[in-house]
Design a protein around this motif. Structure first.
Motif, PDB file in Angstrom:
ATOM      1  N   GLU A 160       0.833  -1.205   0.000  1.00 54.29           N
ATOM      2  CA  GLU A 160       0.000   0.000   0.000  1.00 54.29           C
ATOM      3  C   GLU A 160       0.869   1.257   0.000  1.00 54.29           C
ATOM      4  N   VAL A 161       1.914   1.264   0.815  1.00 50.02           N
ATOM      5  CA  VAL A 161       2.820   2.416   0.870  1.00 50.02           C
ATOM      6  C   VAL A 161       3.513   2.605  -0.485  1.00 50.02           C
ATOM      7  N   ALA A 162       3.964   1.508  -1.078  1.00 54.46           N
ATOM      8  CA  ALA A 162       4.632   1.600  -2.379  1.00 54.46           C
ATOM      9  C   ALA A 162       3.697   2.165  -3.440  1.00 54.46           C
ATOM     10  N   LEU A 163       2.455   1.709  -3.458  1.00 57.85           N
ATOM     11  CA  LEU A 163       1.495   2.234  -4.428  1.00 57.85           C
ATOM     12  C   LEU A 163       1.262   3.730  -4.223  1.00 57.85           C
ATOM     13  N   ALA A 164       1.168   4.153  -2.966  1.00 59.51           N
ATOM     14  CA  ALA A 164       0.961   5.569  -2.680  1.00 59.51           C
ATOM     15  C   ALA A 164       2.156   6.407  -3.141  1.00 59.51           C
ATOM     16  N   LEU A 165       3.368   5.896  -2.933  1.00 57.46           N
ATOM     17  CA  LEU A 165       4.560   6.628  -3.362  1.00 57.46           C
ATOM     18  C   LEU A 165       4.652   6.690  -4.890  1.00 57.46           C
ATOM     19  N   VAL A 166       4.352   5.587  -5.545  1.00 55.44           N
ATOM     20  CA  VAL A 166       4.387   5.585  -7.011  1.00 55.44           C
ATOM     21  C   VAL A 166       3.317   6.515  -7.562  1.00 55.44           C
ATOM     22  N   LEU A 167       2.146   6.555  -6.922  1.00 54.61           N
ATOM     23  CA  LEU A 167       1.094   7.487  -7.337  1.00 54.61           C
ATOM     24  C   LEU A 167       1.575   8.928  -7.198  1.00 54.61           C
ATOM     25  N   ALA A 168       2.163   9.269  -6.058  1.00 55.35           N
ATOM     26  CA  ALA A 168       2.653  10.633  -5.840  1.00 55.35           C
ATOM     27  C   ALA A 168       3.754  10.976  -6.835  1.00 55.35           C
ATOM     28  N   GLY A 169       4.670  10.034  -7.066  1.00 58.68           N
ATOM     29  CA  GLY A 169       5.747  10.295  -7.999  1.00 58.68           C
ATOM     30  C   GLY A 169       5.264  10.447  -9.423  1.00 58.68           C
ATOM     31  N   THR A 170       4.236   9.685  -9.801  1.00 56.53           N
ATOM     32  CA  THR A 170       3.697   9.753 -11.159  1.00 56.53           C
ATOM     33  C   THR A 170       2.944  11.053 -11.381  1.00 56.53           C
ATOM     34  N   VAL A 171       2.082  11.403 -10.458  1.00 59.58           N
ATOM     35  CA  VAL A 171       1.262  12.610 -10.604  1.00 59.58           C
ATOM     36  C   VAL A 171       2.115  13.868 -10.569  1.00 59.58           C
ATOM     37  N   ASN A 172       3.121  13.872  -9.709  1.00 61.63           N
ATOM     38  CA  ASN A 172       3.966  15.058  -9.553  1.00 61.63           C
ATOM     39  C   ASN A 172       5.201  15.036 -10.444  1.00 61.63           C
ATOM     40  N   GLY A 173       5.392  13.975 -11.203  1.00 61.63           N
ATOM     41  CA  GLY A 173       6.571  13.887 -12.051  1.00 61.63           C
ATOM     42  C   GLY A 173       7.865  13.868 -11.280  1.00 61.63           C
ATOM     43  N   SER A 174       7.868  13.214 -10.117  1.00 58.81           N
ATOM     44  CA  SER A 174       9.032  13.215  -9.238  1.00 58.81           C
ATOM     45  C   SER A 174       9.777  11.888  -9.350  1.00 58.81           C
ATOM     46  N   ALA A 175      10.942  11.906  -9.982  1.00 53.85           N
ATOM     47  CA  ALA A 175      11.752  10.692 -10.098  1.00 53.85           C
ATOM     48  C   ALA A 175      12.240  10.220  -8.732  1.00 53.85           C
ATOM     49  N   GLY A 176      12.503  11.175  -7.826  1.00 50.66           N
ATOM     50  CA  GLY A 176      12.963  10.815  -6.486  1.00 50.66           C
ATOM     51  C   GLY A 176      11.917  10.026  -5.720  1.00 50.66           C
ATOM     52  N   THR A 177      10.659  10.472  -5.812  1.00 47.80           N
ATOM     53  CA  THR A 177       9.588   9.756  -5.124  1.00 47.80           C
ATOM     54  C   THR A 177       9.395   8.366  -5.716  1.00 47.80           C
ATOM     55  N   LEU A 178       9.522   8.257  -7.032  1.00 46.25           N
ATOM     56  CA  LEU A 178       9.420   6.943  -7.670  1.00 46.25           C
ATOM     57  C   LEU A 178      10.536   6.020  -7.201  1.00 46.25           C
ATOM     58  N   GLN A 179      11.728   6.579  -7.013  1.00 46.45           N
ATOM     59  CA  GLN A 179      12.840   5.754  -6.528  1.00 46.45           C
ATOM     60  C   GLN A 179      12.587   5.259  -5.107  1.00 46.45           C
ATOM     61  N   VAL A 180      12.039   6.133  -4.269  1.00 44.72           N
ATOM     62  CA  VAL A 180      11.689   5.700  -2.906  1.00 44.72           C
ATOM     63  C   VAL A 180      10.628   4.596  -2.971  1.00 44.72           C
ATOM     64  N   GLY A 181       9.653   4.773  -3.871  1.00 45.22           N
ATOM     65  CA  GLY A 181       8.652   3.728  -4.060  1.00 45.22           C
ATOM     66  C   GLY A 181       9.293   2.417  -4.489  1.00 45.22           C
ATOM     67  N   GLY A 182      10.306   2.507  -5.361  1.00 41.32           N
ATOM     68  CA  GLY A 182      11.011   1.310  -5.794  1.00 41.32           C
ATOM     69  C   GLY A 182      11.730   0.616  -4.649  1.00 41.32           C
TER      70      GLY A 182
END
Length: 217
Positions: A160-182
């Motif tokens: 659930e946390v990973a999905l939320a981080l990937v959602l935030a990174g996708t919507v905001n265009g944040s590569a850093g947030t996507l990496q944290v999600g990864g």
């Protein structure tokens, strides 16, 4: 004086007692998690590597061969096996996650090949729709596992946390947030590895690893 002839026919026979033999140890019951967990782990590792930038951003489909052929199909097989042996909860979880991984693969393929007639400007919102939908379902599963050993609840909470981080990174265009999600994806893959070791230990005649008490009894 006559004697009594005690012939062998006049003596009652005592039936021979069967030789006691040690009962063979019962074989461990077949467990569909032996297929389901490694199938889940390999797809999670592949996705986590994509998200942390192991491959270029343009190679978003790099994980699809693993996700479709191993994870999606593997979980579908495990779900069918679990249903066949009456493990409805396991079948439900594996079936749901098979749907998640296969739908993720279809989303990526559809967006990169323009299968759904979705304009480029709507691609981010389409990914957001996908992620929000699965956030709801995984949140539901997290709450439904509160009666299971806490390790399972931790696994679903991390997803659930990973999905939320990937959602935030996708919507905001944040590569850093996507990496944290990864990174979180790789962490819940590690939890899956632990659960597999526990299952494998039981399947090979050993004891299960400690999984913690359930949060709700």
């Amino acid at each position: 004086m006559t004697t009594l002839d005690a012939s062998t026919e006049s003596v009652p026979r005592v039936p021979a007692q069967p030789t006691a033999e040690a009962a063979p140890a019962a074989a461990p019951a077949a467990d569909p998690m032996m297929i389901g967990l490694p199938s889940f782990v390999v797809g999670s590792v592949a996705l986590g590597l994509v998200l942390i930038g192991y491959v270029p951003a343009s190679a978003v489909g790099a994980s699809l061969a693993v996700i479709i052929a191993a994870t999606g199909i593997g979980l579908l097989i495990a779900a069918g096996w679990a249903a066949a042996v009456g493990q409805s909860a396991v079948a439900g979880v594996f079936g749901i996650f098979s749907g998640f991984w296969l739908s993720y693969a279809l989303l990526v393929l559809g967006l990169t090949h323009s299968w759904f007639g979705i304009a480029t400007a709507a691609a981010v919102d389409t990914q957001g729709l996908f992620l929000i939908s699965w956030l709801v379902v995984v949140g539901m599963l997290t709450l439904a596992t509160l009666r299971l050993p806490v390790t399972y609840t931790i696994l679903f909470a991390l997803i659930e946390v990973a999905l939320a981080l990937v959602l935030a990174g996708t919507v905001n265009g944040s590569a850093g947030t996507l990496q944290v999600g990864g990174i979180v994806v790789l962490v819940f893959a590690a939890v899956g590895v632990y659960l597999f070791f526990s299952t494998a230990s039981t399947a090979t005649g050993g004891s299960a690893l400690p999984l913690g008490p359930p949060l709700v009894r």
